[in-house]
Design a protein around this motif. Structure first.
Motif, mmCIF file in Angstrom:
data_model
loop_
_atom_site.group_PDB
_atom_site.id
_atom_site.type_symbol
_atom_site.label_atom_id
_atom_site.label_comp_id
_atom_site.label_asym_id
_atom_site.label_seq_id
_atom_site.Cartn_x
_atom_site.Cartn_y
_atom_site.Cartn_z
ATOM 1 N N UNK A 1 -20.286 -27.606 -2.914
ATOM 2 C CA UNK A 1 -19.409 -26.472 -3.162
ATOM 3 C C UNK A 1 -19.174 -25.670 -1.884
ATOM 4 N N UNK A 2 -17.961 -25.136 -1.712
ATOM 5 C CA UNK A 2 -17.703 -24.246 -0.567
ATOM 6 C C UNK A 2 -18.423 -22.910 -0.753
ATOM 7 N N UNK A 3 -18.699 -22.238 0.361
ATOM 8 C CA UNK A 3 -19.393 -20.949 0.302
ATOM 9 C C UNK A 3 -18.420 -19.790 0.101
ATOM 10 N N UNK A 4 -17.262 -19.828 0.746
ATOM 11 C CA UNK A 4 -16.317 -18.720 0.720
ATOM 12 C C UNK A 4 -15.858 -18.459 -0.717
ATOM 13 N N UNK A 5 -15.763 -17.181 -1.105
ATOM 14 C CA UNK A 5 -15.568 -16.820 -2.511
ATOM 15 C C UNK A 5 -14.281 -17.375 -3.105
ATOM 16 N N UNK A 6 -13.160 -17.331 -2.356
ATOM 17 C CA UNK A 6 -11.896 -17.825 -2.903
ATOM 18 C C UNK A 6 -11.922 -19.349 -3.048
ATOM 19 N N UNK A 7 -12.465 -20.014 -2.043
ATOM 20 C CA UNK A 7 -12.566 -21.472 -2.118
ATOM 21 C C UNK A 7 -13.510 -21.888 -3.244
ATOM 22 N N UNK B 1 -14.533 -24.192 -8.703
ATOM 23 C CA UNK B 1 -15.029 -24.096 -10.072
ATOM 24 C C UNK B 1 -13.897 -24.291 -11.080
ATOM 25 N N UNK B 2 -12.697 -23.826 -10.751
ATOM 26 C CA UNK B 2 -11.542 -24.063 -11.638
ATOM 27 C C UNK B 2 -11.222 -25.549 -11.707
ATOM 28 N N UNK B 3 -11.319 -26.232 -10.584
ATOM 29 C CA UNK B 3 -11.071 -27.679 -10.574
ATOM 30 C C UNK B 3 -12.090 -28.384 -11.465
ATOM 31 N N UNK B 4 -13.362 -28.032 -11.322
ATOM 32 C CA UNK B 4 -14.403 -28.675 -12.121
ATOM 33 C C UNK B 4 -14.236 -28.395 -13.613
ATOM 34 N N UNK B 5 -13.752 -27.205 -13.946
ATOM 35 C CA UNK B 5 -13.584 -26.840 -15.356
ATOM 36 C C UNK B 5 -12.322 -27.427 -15.978
ATOM 37 N N UNK B 6 -11.443 -27.995 -15.156
ATOM 38 C CA UNK B 6 -10.160 -28.490 -15.681
ATOM 39 C C UNK B 6 -9.817 -29.871 -15.141
ATOM 40 N N UNK B 7 -10.818 -30.730 -14.999
ATOM 41 C CA UNK B 7 -10.558 -32.074 -14.477
ATOM 42 C C UNK B 7 -9.554 -32.866 -15.323
#
Length: 261
Positions: free
Chosen positions: A153-159, A164-170
Motif C-alpha cells: 500500500x502507498x503511504x500518502x493519504x490520497x494515494x 483502498x477504493x480499488x481493493x473494495x471495488x475490484x
C-alpha cells in the motif's frame, strides 16, 4: 518494521517451547498495532483476518496462516466474526527463509496440529508428548508453502484512499478518472505518488491487486470463471493470460502445483 514497545505477555515462559492463544473476535474488531518477542503463527479456523504490517496488507482466510517473525509490528482487523488460533514460538525454533511476514498455505495435517497444540495450551519441554507434537508442528510450519498474497500500500493519504477504493471495488473496476474525482487528486499527481510509494503506476498496481486477490479465491476453491469476474475481468481468457504472465502457469496448473507442494 522492528521498533517500539514489545508485548511479552504471550511469549513462551521458562520450560515452554510453544505458547498459544484461542480467541473469538466479533465483526469489526481491531487489534491495534503491536509486536511480540516471539515468532507467531496466526491462523483462523473461521473467518477472514485483515493484517497490516508497515505498507503490506494481507487477507487471511482459513486455508492460510500468517507467519510473523519476532518484533515485527502489525495490526489485525476482523471484517467479520473470526475464530483465531495463534502459536507463539521461541525465536529460531522454526527454520524459514522468510525474514519478514509471509502467508503460508495450511495443509489439513498442519491445521490439526495447530488445533491440538492450542487445545493443550502450552507445550512443555519436560513432557515427551508435548515435545513430539512440537517437533511435528515446527516441521510442518517450516515446510509450509508461501503464497504470494501481499498487497503493498502507498503511504500518502490520497494515494492510500485510492488504493483502498480499488481493493473494495475490484469487480466493478472503476476508472482512474472516477477514483481521482472521489479522492480529489489529479491523475498525474496520483501516478507520481504511486510510483514513489510502491514503485509502479496505478494500473500496474491494480493488476497486481487483482491477481493477488485471485490467488486467495482460487485456493479457496472458486472456479477460474468465478474468480475472473470477482476480480474485475470481463473475459476469463483475459484473466488466464494475465495470471500466466505473472506466475508462469495457468490458474489451474498453478493451484495444482501449490496443492502438491
Amino acid at each position: 518494521m522492528r521498533q517500539g514497545h514489545i508485548i511479552r505477555d504471550f511469549d513462551p515462559g521458562r520450560g515452554v517451547s510453544i505458547a498459544t492463544l484461542a480467541y473469538e473476535y466479533p465483526s469489526g474488531f481491531l487489534i491495534p498495532e503491536h509486536a511480540h518477542g516471539s515468532d507467531q503463527f496466526i491462523y483462523a479456523t473461521r473467518g477472514v483476518m485483515e493484517v497490516h504490517s508497515d505498507q503490506s496488507l494481507w487477507l487471511i482466510p482459513p486455508s492460510f496462516a500468517l507467519w510473523v517473525p519476532a518484533r515485527v509490528r502489525h495490526r489485525i482487523r476482523m471484517p467479520a466474526v473470526v475464530s483465531m488460533r495463534t502459536l507463539y514460538l521461541r525465536p529460531g525454533l522454526v527454520q524459514r527463509a522468510d525474514s519478514s511476514c509471509a502467508v503460508l498455505s495450511v495443509s489439513p495435517l498442519l491445521r490439526e496440529l495447530v488445533v491440538e497444540t492450542v487445545r493443550i495450551g502450552k507445550l512443555r519441554l519436560r513432557m515427551h508428548e508435548h515435545c513430539a507434537l512440537r517437533d511435528l508442528t515446527v516441521l510442518h510450519i517450516g515446510r509450509a508453502t508461501p503464497i504470494p498474497t501481499e498487497t503493498r500500500l502507498p503511504r500518502e493519504s490520497r494515494a492510500l484512499a485510492v488504493a483502498m477504493r480499488i481493493l473494495d471495488s475490484l469487480p466493478q473496476s472503476p476508472s482512474l478518472e472516477t477514483l481521482c474525482g472521489e479522492v480529489g487528486v489529479s491523475a498525474r499527481t496520483l501516478q507520481r505518488l504511486f510510483s514513489k510509494d510502491v514503485g509502479v503506476d496505478v494500473d500496474s498496481w491494480r493488476r497486481q491487486a487483482r491477481l493477488t486477490r485471485a490467488v486467495e479465491l482460487l485456493l479457496a476453491g472458486d472456479s477460474v470463471k468465478q474468480v475472473a469476474f470477482s476480480v474485475g475481468y470481463n473475459q476469463p481468457s483475459a484473466f488466464v493470460a494475465a495470471f500466466r504472465r505473472m506466475f508462469g502457469f495457468t490458474p489451474k496448473a498453478w493451484v495444482e502445483r501449490v496443492s502438491k507442494a
